[in-house]
Design an enzyme around this catalytic site. Structure first.
Site, PDB file in Angstrom:
ATOM      1  N   GLU A 102      39.898  30.846  56.084  1.00  0.00           N
ATOM      2  CA  GLU A 102      40.969  30.812  56.686  1.00  0.00           C
ATOM      3  C   GLU A 102      41.229  31.613  57.839  1.00  0.00           C
ATOM      4  OE1 GLU A 102      44.524  32.738  55.369  1.00  0.00           O
ATOM      5  OE2 GLU A 102      43.560  33.442  53.497  1.00  0.00           O
ATOM      6  N   LYS A 157      47.223  39.606  44.929  1.00  0.00           N
ATOM      7  CA  LYS A 157      47.914  41.005  45.006  1.00  0.00           C
ATOM      8  C   LYS A 157      49.158  40.928  43.936  1.00  0.00           C
ATOM      9  CE  LYS A 157      46.915  42.647  49.707  1.00  0.00           C
ATOM     10  NZ  LYS A 157      46.555  41.357  50.547  1.00  0.00           N
TER      11      LYS A 157
HETATM   12  N1  PSU Z   1      47.841  37.008  50.321  1.00  0.00           N
HETATM   13  C1  PSU Z   1      46.697  38.193  50.536  1.00  0.00           C
HETATM   14  N2  PSU Z   1      46.319  38.122  52.174  1.00  0.00           N
HETATM   15  C2  PSU Z   1      46.610  36.956  52.782  1.00  0.00           C
HETATM   16  C3  PSU Z   1      47.454  36.077  52.144  1.00  0.00           C
HETATM   17  C4  PSU Z   1      47.877  36.156  51.037  1.00  0.00           C
HETATM   18  O1  PSU Z   1      46.421  38.962  49.792  1.00  0.00           O
HETATM   19  O2  PSU Z   1      46.410  37.007  54.058  1.00  0.00           O
HETATM   20  C5  PSU Z   1      47.831  34.815  53.234  1.00  0.00           C
HETATM   21  C6  PSU Z   1      47.210  33.630  52.751  1.00  0.00           C
HETATM   22  O3  PSU Z   1      47.022  32.852  54.066  1.00  0.00           O
HETATM   23  C7  PSU Z   1      47.815  32.699  51.784  1.00  0.00           C
HETATM   24  C8  PSU Z   1      49.298  33.107  52.594  1.00  0.00           C
HETATM   25  O4  PSU Z   1      47.697  31.656  51.930  1.00  0.00           O
HETATM   26  O5  PSU Z   1      49.334  34.432  52.629  1.00  0.00           O
HETATM   27  C9  PSU Z   1      50.238  32.955  51.458  1.00  0.00           C
HETATM   28  O6  PSU Z   1      51.450  32.765  52.079  1.00  0.00           O
HETATM   29  P1  PSU Z   1      53.117  32.669  51.250  1.00  0.00           P
HETATM   30  O7  PSU Z   1      53.082  33.245  50.303  1.00  0.00           O
HETATM   31  O8  PSU Z   1      53.992  32.231  52.437  1.00  0.00           O
HETATM   32  O9  PSU Z   1      52.607  31.129  50.763  1.00  0.00           O
END
Ligand code: PSU
Ligand code: MN
Length: 307
Positions: A26, A160
């Site tokens: 990603e 996390k």
């Molecule tokens: N969790 C992490 N590191 C990240 C992300 C999530 O520990 O970099 C990033 C990933 O790209 C994930 C996104 O798909 O955040 C999710 O964002 P949201 O909660 O806005 O859907």
């Protein structure tokens, strides 16, 4: 496949056409997940680990009106350094594609690109999920419905504790996403090897995972297999420090009225700031660990479906 909105690099196209292993990566982790220059170093390091493991890396992003599958050095540099790179999930794709702007794909956006390209293994750090306080905010990551759709195995170090991990696992079950603990019976919590939450399925080698992938998709079931790979203990961060930093970050987000797609990057930055270099080191070590496993799974899967 001809799709004018999908641009696959020559190297990745050739690997896919000849059935060689390919691993997707990603780009949100590059643009929004880590500071420069660690983000660029990590992006390049992950690609080299995947090559050493016998697979071709394909970092996925949005640029020039296309989903770009396989980024060269210039593209990685732009993602790592440019201001205002847009964070792209399924919802955002139409507008970012139509505008021609530079976008970094989240797990959900990357899953779309990988699935369209026919890449069956994807390495990331942590997935998005159900947020704490969901009853008020309704904040559930677009990663979850995408994991229910895309036929891709996703290697992550769990999620996390900025998230509600029990609810995230419940949601994954509801959506039929197979979660495999890699050499563990517990769901990992990103910076620390275990959340204490038990998993139903476990795998102890890449071939077992490749067989599950083959079985799921041969049957015609849609959706991902989530491989939960714990951070190596020697690189784990201090659990209490992370927990305190997370709680403080959640309060600050509330106070500052942070909403929508800004919530996750805000919390990640606050936790990184509060724990100093420690969380960043753990972060880099765990994605490298995921890249090694992802390459091994891609190699095993190519063998499995070629056999
Ligand atoms: N969790 C992490 N590191 C990240 C992300 C999530 O520990 O970099 C990033 C990933 O790209 C994930 C996104 O798909 O955040 C999710 O964002 P949201 O909660 O806005 O859907
Ligand atoms: Mn959200």
């Amino acid at each position: 496949m001809v799709n004018e909105r999908l641009n696959i690099s020559e190297e990745v196209q050739e690997a896919l056409a000849s059935g060689r292993p390919v691993v997707a990566l990603e780009s949100t982790i590059v643009a929004h997940g880590m500071p420069y220059p660690q983000n660029l170093e990590t992006a390049k390091h992950l690609e080299s680990i995947i090559r050493e493991g016998g697979a071709v890396p394909a970092t996925i992003a949005v640029m020039n009106g296309c989903i770009q599958v396989g980024c060269d050095e210039d593209m990685l540099y732009r993602l790592a350094t440019e201001k205002g790179v847009i964070k792209v999930s399924r919802r955002d794709l139409p507008m970012v594609l139509a505008s021609g702007k530079l976008g970094a794909t989240t797990v959900s956006g990357t899953l779309i690109g990988a699935d369209l390209a026919g890449i069956r293994v994807f390495v990331t750090g942590g997935i998005g999920g159900v947020h704490r306080g969901v009853a008020d905010s309704w904040d559930v990551s677009a990663d979850l419905p995408e994991l229910a759709r895309a036929r891709v195995a996703v290697v992550s170090a769990g999620a996390k504790s900025i998230l509600d991990l029990p609810k995230t696992l419940e949601s994954l079950e509801t959506k039929g996403v197979t979660v495999l603990g890699y050499k563990t019976d517990f769901f990992p919590a990103f910076f620390v090897p275990s959340s204490g939450l038990p998993l139903v399925h476990r795998a102890d080698d890449p071939m077992t995972i490749a067989r599950a992938m083959e079985a799921k998709w041969t049957l015609g079931l849609e959706g991902a297999i989530l491989v939960a790979n714990p951070v190596p203990v020697e690189h784990a961060a201090d659990s209490n420090a992370i927990q305190q930093a997370t709680d403080a970050a959640l309060i600050l987000a509330e106070e500052q009225g942070v909403q929508g797609k800004d919530v996750t990057p805000f919390l990640l930055q606050q936790v990184a700031k509060a724990t100093g270099g420690e969380s960043l080191d753990a972060n880099r070590a765990l994605v490298a660990n995921n890249a090694r496993l992802g390459a091994a799974i891609a190699v095993a899967y190519a063998e499995q479906i070629g056999a």
